[in-house]
Design a protein around this motif. Structure first.
Motif, PDB file in Angstrom:
ATOM      1  N   SER A   3       0.761  -1.223   0.277  1.00 34.85           N
ATOM      2  CA  SER A   3       0.125  -0.361  -0.204  1.00 34.85           C
ATOM      3  C   SER A   3       0.886   1.448   0.159  1.00 34.85           C
ATOM      4  CB  SER A   3      -1.505  -0.053   1.403  1.00 34.85           C
ATOM      5  OG  SER A   3      -0.254  -0.176   2.466  1.00 34.85           O
ATOM      6  N   GLY A  66     -10.587   2.275   7.626  1.00 36.69           N
ATOM      7  CA  GLY A  66      -9.917   2.612   6.045  1.00 36.69           C
ATOM      8  C   GLY A  66      -8.397   3.833   7.062  1.00 36.69           C
ATOM      9  N   THR A  68      -5.291   5.694   8.827  1.00 35.69           N
ATOM     10  CA  THR A  68      -4.762   4.775   9.577  1.00 35.69           C
ATOM     11  C   THR A  68      -3.876   7.011  10.299  1.00 35.69           C
ATOM     12  OG1 THR A  68      -2.732   4.399   8.221  1.00 35.69           O
ATOM     13  CG2 THR A  68      -4.302   3.265   9.673  1.00 35.69           C
ATOM     14  N   ARG A 104      -7.766   1.863  13.547  1.00 35.68           N
ATOM     15  CA  ARG A 104      -6.850   3.426  12.489  1.00 35.68           C
ATOM     16  C   ARG A 104      -5.138   3.677  13.766  1.00 35.68           C
ATOM     17  NH1 ARG A 104     -12.525   2.472  12.220  1.00 35.68           N
ATOM     18  NH2 ARG A 104     -13.307   3.949  11.554  1.00 35.68           N
ATOM     19  N   ASP A 274      -3.265   4.189  -1.568  1.00 35.69           N
ATOM     20  CA  ASP A 274      -4.507   3.831  -1.663  1.00 35.69           C
ATOM     21  C   ASP A 274      -5.346   4.927  -1.868  1.00 35.69           C
ATOM     22  OD1 ASP A 274      -3.273   1.909  -0.730  1.00 35.69           O
ATOM     23  OD2 ASP A 274      -3.863   2.374   1.566  1.00 35.69           O
ATOM     24  N   TRP A 276      -8.432   7.907  -2.230  1.00 32.72           N
ATOM     25  CA  TRP A 276      -8.925   8.408  -0.685  1.00 32.72           C
ATOM     26  C   TRP A 276      -9.741   9.263  -1.393  1.00 32.72           C
ATOM     27  CZ3 TRP A 276      -8.842   5.402   3.129  1.00 32.72           C
ATOM     28  CH2 TRP A 276      -9.046   6.528   4.899  1.00 32.72           C
ATOM     29  N   PRO A 278     -12.299   6.723  -0.228  1.00 29.87           N
ATOM     30  CA  PRO A 278     -12.667   5.015  -0.342  1.00 29.87           C
ATOM     31  C   PRO A 278     -13.860   5.300  -1.517  1.00 29.87           C
ATOM     32  CG  PRO A 278     -13.116   5.251   1.589  1.00 29.87           C
ATOM     33  CD  PRO A 278     -12.866   6.227   1.735  1.00 29.87           C
TER      34      PRO A 278
END
Length: 278
Positions: A3, A66, A68, A104, A274, A276, A278
């Motif tokens: 990722s 999703g 973090t 998270r 990733d 974003w 999502p």
């Protein structure tokens, strides 16, 4: 599958209003606004002092699934104790609420002072103590002292891996023994761009690649031009293609460069970062 996440080193900057945050954005809404645009942010307040579980819960609830947080380790451990005899301090740090972040919770960042050189007799015991799962973190947190007796959080929740990164700022960490020690413990050596003030240590020591961009020419203040962002995008792609997870945090907060530069890097990484939101 590896990722890629790009984000910011903190988000509470008054001078970002009108340039990143729309005028009139409430301070309480800054985190949710930033989290809608980036997949990760660094929690820096944890470096300066112990937080409360209620704060971690509030941060967790303001970001989407999703997302973090990278959590910056206590300077009491890194700068005052200089990694020596860190057991109780580590327990207090974890018990202050890290585990309340649940899923998270991302990597934990340990930033060393610029003058701290590699010392295997100091670094090795510290790395041994770092918890590698949230269950192990919960056991460590249970060893907290009376400073947290009223508000300690030791519940690990669902057991998940816990990663660590070390931001060393001294050339001695290029010693093969230092690099091997980090590899043995799967701890990422942070690639830290500090405008030439300290060496940029670019070595793969873990399955995580962790980058902090503090400014290319002026610490915390200068912007990354297109050529530099192109080079960083290429670097991220190479690490990603090699199977590493990559996180990149911009810390050039002066003049609101950090969020703008982070968005420009995301544009260059759109097919591997990733998605974003999502």
């Amino acid at each position: 599958m590896a990722s890629v996440r790009v984000g910011l080193s903190g988000w509470q900057y008054a001078h970002w209003h009108g340039s990143f945050y729309p005028d009139g954005t409430r301070r309480a809404d800054e985190l949710s606004y930033a989290a809608a645009r980036f997949g990760s942010l660094e929690l820096n307040g944890t470096f300066y002092g112990l937080q409360r579980p209620s704060s971690f819960l509030r941060w967790r609830d303001q970001v989407p699934p999703g997302f973090t947080f990278a959590v910056k380790g206590s300077r009491y451990v890194t700068h005052l104790k200089r990694l020596r005899d860190p057991g109780t301090a580590l327990a207090n740090f974890v018990a202050s609420g890290l585990l309340a972040l649940g899923d998270r919770l991302g990597p934990v960042l340990w930033q060393l002072p610029e003058r701290t050189s590699f010392d295997a007799e100091v670094l090795a015991p510290f790395l041994e103590l770092l918890p590698r799962t949230t269950a192990a973190a919960g056991r460590l947190a249970a060893a907290h002292d009376d400073r947290l007796r009223a508000e300690a959080w030791t519940d690990p929740g669902e057991d998940r891996p816990l990663r660590h990164a070390l931001e060393a700022r001294h050339a001695s960490f290029e010693d093969p023994a230092a690099l091997q020690l980090l590899r043995d413990h799967d701890v990422a050596l942070v690639v830290s761009d500090g405008a030439g003030r300290w060496p940029m240590l670019d070595h793969q020591t873990a399955d995580l690649a962790y980058v902090r961009l503090h400014g290319p020419t002026e610490l915390y203040a200068s912007r990354y031009d297109d050529a530099r962002l192109d080079r960083w995008a290429g670097w991220v792609r190479r690490r990603h293609d090699a199977g590493q997870d990559v996180v990149v945090y911009f810390d050039n907060d002066g003049h609101a460069h950090a969020p703008r530069d982070a968005l420009r890097l995301l544009e260059r990484l759109g097919d591997v970062a990733d998605p974003w939101p999502p």
